[in-house]
Design a protein around this motif. Sequence first.
Motif, PDB file in Angstrom:
ATOM      1  N   PRO A   1       0.755  -1.644   0.008  1.00 15.28           N
ATOM      2  CA  PRO A   1       0.151  -0.092  -0.158  1.00 15.28           C
ATOM      3  C   PRO A   1       1.037   0.844  -0.016  1.00 15.28           C
ATOM      4  N   GLU A   2       2.120   1.819   0.178  1.00 15.15           N
ATOM      5  CA  GLU A   2       2.709   2.666   0.371  1.00 15.15           C
ATOM      6  C   GLU A   2       3.052   2.624  -0.273  1.00 15.15           C
ATOM      7  N   ALA A   3       3.816   1.438  -1.279  1.00 16.31           N
ATOM      8  CA  ALA A   3       4.249   1.508  -2.405  1.00 16.31           C
ATOM      9  C   ALA A   3       2.683   2.500  -3.527  1.00 16.31           C
ATOM     10  N   LEU A   4       2.107   2.213  -3.422  1.00 13.13           N
ATOM     11  CA  LEU A   4       1.000   2.298  -4.855  1.00 13.13           C
ATOM     12  C   LEU A   4       0.777   4.234  -4.389  1.00 13.13           C
ATOM     13  N   ALA A   5       0.669   4.076  -2.821  1.00 12.61           N
ATOM     14  CA  ALA A   5       0.407   5.743  -2.330  1.00 12.61           C
ATOM     15  C   ALA A   5       1.758   6.446  -3.122  1.00 12.61           C
ATOM     16  N   ARG A   6       2.829   6.263  -3.008  1.00 13.50           N
ATOM     17  CA  ARG A   6       3.999   6.626  -3.874  1.00 13.50           C
ATOM     18  C   ARG A   6       3.337   6.728  -5.304  1.00 13.50           C
ATOM     19  N   PHE A   7       3.286   6.067  -5.635  1.00 18.15           N
ATOM     20  CA  PHE A   7       3.051   6.420  -7.364  1.00 18.15           C
ATOM     21  C   PHE A   7       1.452   7.408  -7.295  1.00 18.15           C
ATOM     22  N   GLU A   8       0.571   7.298  -6.949  1.00 18.61           N
ATOM     23  CA  GLU A   8      -0.188   7.730  -6.807  1.00 18.61           C
ATOM     24  C   GLU A   8      -0.059   9.610  -6.697  1.00 18.61           C
ATOM     25  N   GLN A   9       0.678   9.514  -5.974  1.00 13.96           N
ATOM     26  CA  GLN A   9       1.227  10.799  -5.473  1.00 13.96           C
ATOM     27  C   GLN A   9       2.063  11.652  -7.072  1.00 13.96           C
ATOM     28  N   ILE A  10       2.762  10.454  -7.389  1.00 13.31           N
ATOM     29  CA  ILE A  10       3.877  11.186  -8.128  1.00 13.31           C
ATOM     30  C   ILE A  10       2.481  11.153  -9.505  1.00 13.31           C
TER      31      ILE A  10
ATOM     32  N   VAL B   1      -0.524  12.513  -9.164  1.00 14.57           N
ATOM     33  CA  VAL B   1      -1.173  13.167  -9.648  1.00 14.57           C
ATOM     34  C   VAL B   1      -0.141  15.010  -9.496  1.00 14.57           C
ATOM     35  N   ALA B   2       0.842  14.899  -8.941  1.00 13.84           N
ATOM     36  CA  ALA B   2       1.509  16.159  -9.347  1.00 13.84           C
ATOM     37  C   ALA B   2       2.086  15.879 -11.121  1.00 13.84           C
ATOM     38  N   GLY B   3       2.112  14.941 -11.884  1.00 14.43           N
ATOM     39  CA  GLY B   3       1.706  15.083 -13.287  1.00 14.43           C
ATOM     40  C   GLY B   3       0.996  15.700 -13.891  1.00 14.43           C
ATOM     41  N   ALA B   4      -0.290  14.730 -13.216  1.00 16.11           N
ATOM     42  CA  ALA B   4      -1.844  15.546 -13.790  1.00 16.11           C
ATOM     43  C   ALA B   4      -2.145  16.953 -13.151  1.00 16.11           C
TER      44      ALA B   4
ATOM     45  N   ILE C   1       0.647   6.128 -14.992  1.00 15.19           N
ATOM     46  CA  ILE C   1       2.160   6.136 -14.309  1.00 15.19           C
ATOM     47  C   ILE C   1       2.821   5.806 -14.737  1.00 15.19           C
ATOM     48  N   ALA C   2       4.636   5.243 -15.726  1.00 13.01           N
ATOM     49  CA  ALA C   2       4.555   4.301 -15.432  1.00 13.01           C
ATOM     50  C   ALA C   2       6.138   4.916 -15.085  1.00 13.01           C
ATOM     51  N   PHE C   3       7.159   3.324 -15.392  1.00 13.04           N
ATOM     52  CA  PHE C   3       8.699   3.655 -14.730  1.00 13.04           C
ATOM     53  C   PHE C   3       9.607   2.417 -15.915  1.00 13.04           C
ATOM     54  N   VAL C   4      10.648   3.334 -16.036  1.00  8.99           N
ATOM     55  CA  VAL C   4      11.803   2.717 -17.467  1.00  8.99           C
ATOM     56  C   VAL C   4      13.032   2.680 -16.909  1.00  8.99           C
TER      57      VAL C   4
ATOM     58  N   LEU D   1      13.972  -1.877 -24.129  1.00  7.47           N
ATOM     59  CA  LEU D   1      13.697  -0.897 -22.548  1.00  7.47           C
ATOM     60  C   LEU D   1      13.288  -1.959 -22.137  1.00  7.47           C
ATOM     61  N   LEU D   2      12.575  -1.126 -20.858  1.00  7.89           N
ATOM     62  CA  LEU D   2      11.807  -1.878 -19.511  1.00  7.89           C
ATOM     63  C   LEU D   2      10.774  -1.018 -19.384  1.00  7.89           C
ATOM     64  N   VAL D   3       9.533  -1.992 -19.260  1.00  8.65           N
ATOM     65  CA  VAL D   3       8.680  -0.292 -18.971  1.00  8.65           C
ATOM     66  C   VAL D   3       7.672  -0.843 -17.853  1.00  8.65           C
ATOM     67  N   ARG D   4       7.327  -0.316 -17.014  1.00 12.11           N
ATOM     68  CA  ARG D   4       5.945  -0.530 -16.065  1.00 12.11           C
ATOM     69  C   ARG D   4       5.619  -0.078 -16.083  1.00 12.11           C
ATOM     70  N   ALA D   5       3.575  -0.415 -16.665  1.00 11.72           N
ATOM     71  CA  ALA D   5       3.201   1.262 -15.986  1.00 11.72           C
ATOM     72  C   ALA D   5       2.225   0.862 -15.337  1.00 11.72           C
ATOM     73  N   LEU D   6       1.298   1.688 -14.353  1.00 14.54           N
ATOM     74  CA  LEU D   6       0.316   1.670 -13.168  1.00 14.54           C
ATOM     75  C   LEU D   6      -1.513   1.988 -14.081  1.00 14.54           C
ATOM     76  N   SER D   7      -2.183   1.226 -13.391  1.00 15.26           N
ATOM     77  CA  SER D   7      -3.934   1.615 -14.404  1.00 15.26           C
ATOM     78  C   SER D   7      -4.765   1.474 -13.288  1.00 15.26           C
ATOM     79  N   MET D   8      -5.619   2.555 -13.037  1.00  9.44           N
ATOM     80  CA  MET D   8      -6.777   2.224 -12.081  1.00  9.44           C
ATOM     81  C   MET D   8      -6.079   2.314 -10.506  1.00  9.44           C
ATOM     82  N   GLY D   9      -4.637   2.492 -10.048  1.00  6.55           N
ATOM     83  CA  GLY D   9      -3.967   2.677  -9.114  1.00  6.55           C
ATOM     84  C   GLY D   9      -3.022   1.157  -8.693  1.00  6.55           C
ATOM     85  N   LYS D  10      -2.851   0.872  -9.863  1.00  4.32           N
ATOM     86  CA  LYS D  10      -2.083  -0.950  -9.248  1.00  4.32           C
ATOM     87  C   LYS D  10      -1.692  -1.464 -11.021  1.00  4.32           C
ATOM     88  N   LEU D  11      -0.094  -2.100 -10.712  1.00  5.27           N
ATOM     89  CA  LEU D  11       0.715  -2.262 -11.568  1.00  5.27           C
ATOM     90  C   LEU D  11      -0.517  -3.109 -13.060  1.00  5.27           C
TER      91      LEU D  11
END
Length: 395
Positions: free
Chosen positions: A243-252, A254-257, A278-281, A302-312
Motif C-alpha cells: 500500500p505504501e508503494a501504491l500511495a507513492r505512485f498515486e502522489q507522482i 497526481v503531481a503529474g496531472a 504513471i509508468a517507470f522505465v 528498454l523495460l517499462v512498467r505502468a500502473l492503471s487505476m492504481g495498480k501495476l
Amino acid sequence: MTKATQIRIPATYMRGGTSKGVFFRLRDLPASCQVPGEARDRLFMRVIGSPDPYAAHIDGMGGATSSTSKCVILSKSSQPEHDVDYLYGQVSIDSPFVDWSGNCGNLSTAAGAFAIHAGLVDPARIPENGTCTVRIWQANIQKTIIAHVPVTDGQVQELGDFELDGVTFPAAEIVLEFMDPSDDGEEGGAMFPTGNLVDDLEVPGIGTLKATMIAAGIPTVFVNAEDIGYQGTELREDINGNPEALARFEQIRVAGALRMGLIKTPEEALKRQHTPKIAFVAPPKDYRASSGKQISAGEVDLLVRALSMGKLHHAMMGTCAVAIGTAAAVPGTLVNLAAGGGERQSVRFGHPSGTLRVGAEARQVNGEWTVTKAIMSRSARILMEGWVRVPADTI
C-alpha cells in the motif's frame, strides 16, 4: 419480500488485446442510457458489479482489475469517412463512478471486430476473404483509429497463430493504426503539455523527479525506475501488495496531472483515475516474466512498467504502448534515453508479461513535436454473447 424484476440487454463479452469488456450497441441500451448521464453510469456499474468493497466483482461481469472493469458502446458513426463511433467507460472497482476521460487501446482492437460482428459496417466494405479496414471514431478523445480486421468467408476471423504476451492462447492478428495520437483532446493539445521533453517534477513528500509528461495515446507520466527505487523488472506482486508503494505512485500521478493541466486541484484526481497513467522505465535487463518465460536484455530496447487505476498492470495498456512508442521516437525523452537514445521509428519493450513492439512516426513541426501515426498488433475474440441482466431499478 419485494417483487423487483430484472431487465435484460443485448450484450457481447469480448477480449481485446490484454483486456476484457462488455460491449453494447447504442440502440440496444435502454432509452435513458442512450445518452450520457447518471442512468448510463449506473447501468455500467451494475453490469460490472461496482462499487464492490470486497474488490471481487462476484455480482457482476467485471474481473476486479483495471483490465476487466470496462464497458463499450458502439454505433454507426456520426463522422464522415468513419464506420463506427466507439465510446469507452472505465468502471471504478471500489468507487461509484465511471471514468470517460480516455480510451482503451486494447479494446480498440475488439471495437473493430465487434463493429463487423454487430452489423455496424457497410456489408459492401467487408470482403469475402481478406482484410476489412474498419474506420473507428474514438469518441472519448475525438481521434481516428484504423483496425485491419482479418475476414474469412465474410466473417471476422478470430482464431490464428498470432501470439500476444499477456494472452494465454494464440488468435488472429489485428493491426491497429492510431492516427494523429499526439494529443488526447485536452485543451491545449500539445504532445508535451509542459513544453519540455523532460521536467523536474516536484512531488510532495517524495522530492523532485525527472519526468517526461506526454499526451499521445493517453496522457502518461514517465519517470526513471532507479529514481524511485526500482529495477524495471518488477511484476505485479512486487508492487500491488504494498500500500505504501501504491500511495507513492498515486502522489507522482497526481503531481503529474497537475503539471500537465489535467486537473486543477489534487482532489480532482479521485474522479480521474483512468488518466494520466504513471509508468517507470529502465534500460534492458534480463528478467523472468509472470508466465515464467525468461526475457533476455537482448530481446528488448528498454523495460517499462505502468500502473492503471492504481495498480501495476499485468502487461501493458494499449494506449500507454502508444505513449511509449511516441516518446521513444523523440530524442531526449526519458523513454528514448532508456532505449539508448537517438532516432527510431519503433521500439520493443519488456513488460511484466513479456514483450511488445510498437511503431510511431514522429517529427518536429514549427519547433513542436507531433506524431502522425502509431502502429501495433493485437488480437480479439468473442467470449460470450447474448444478454446481460441487471435489476430494473438500476436505471
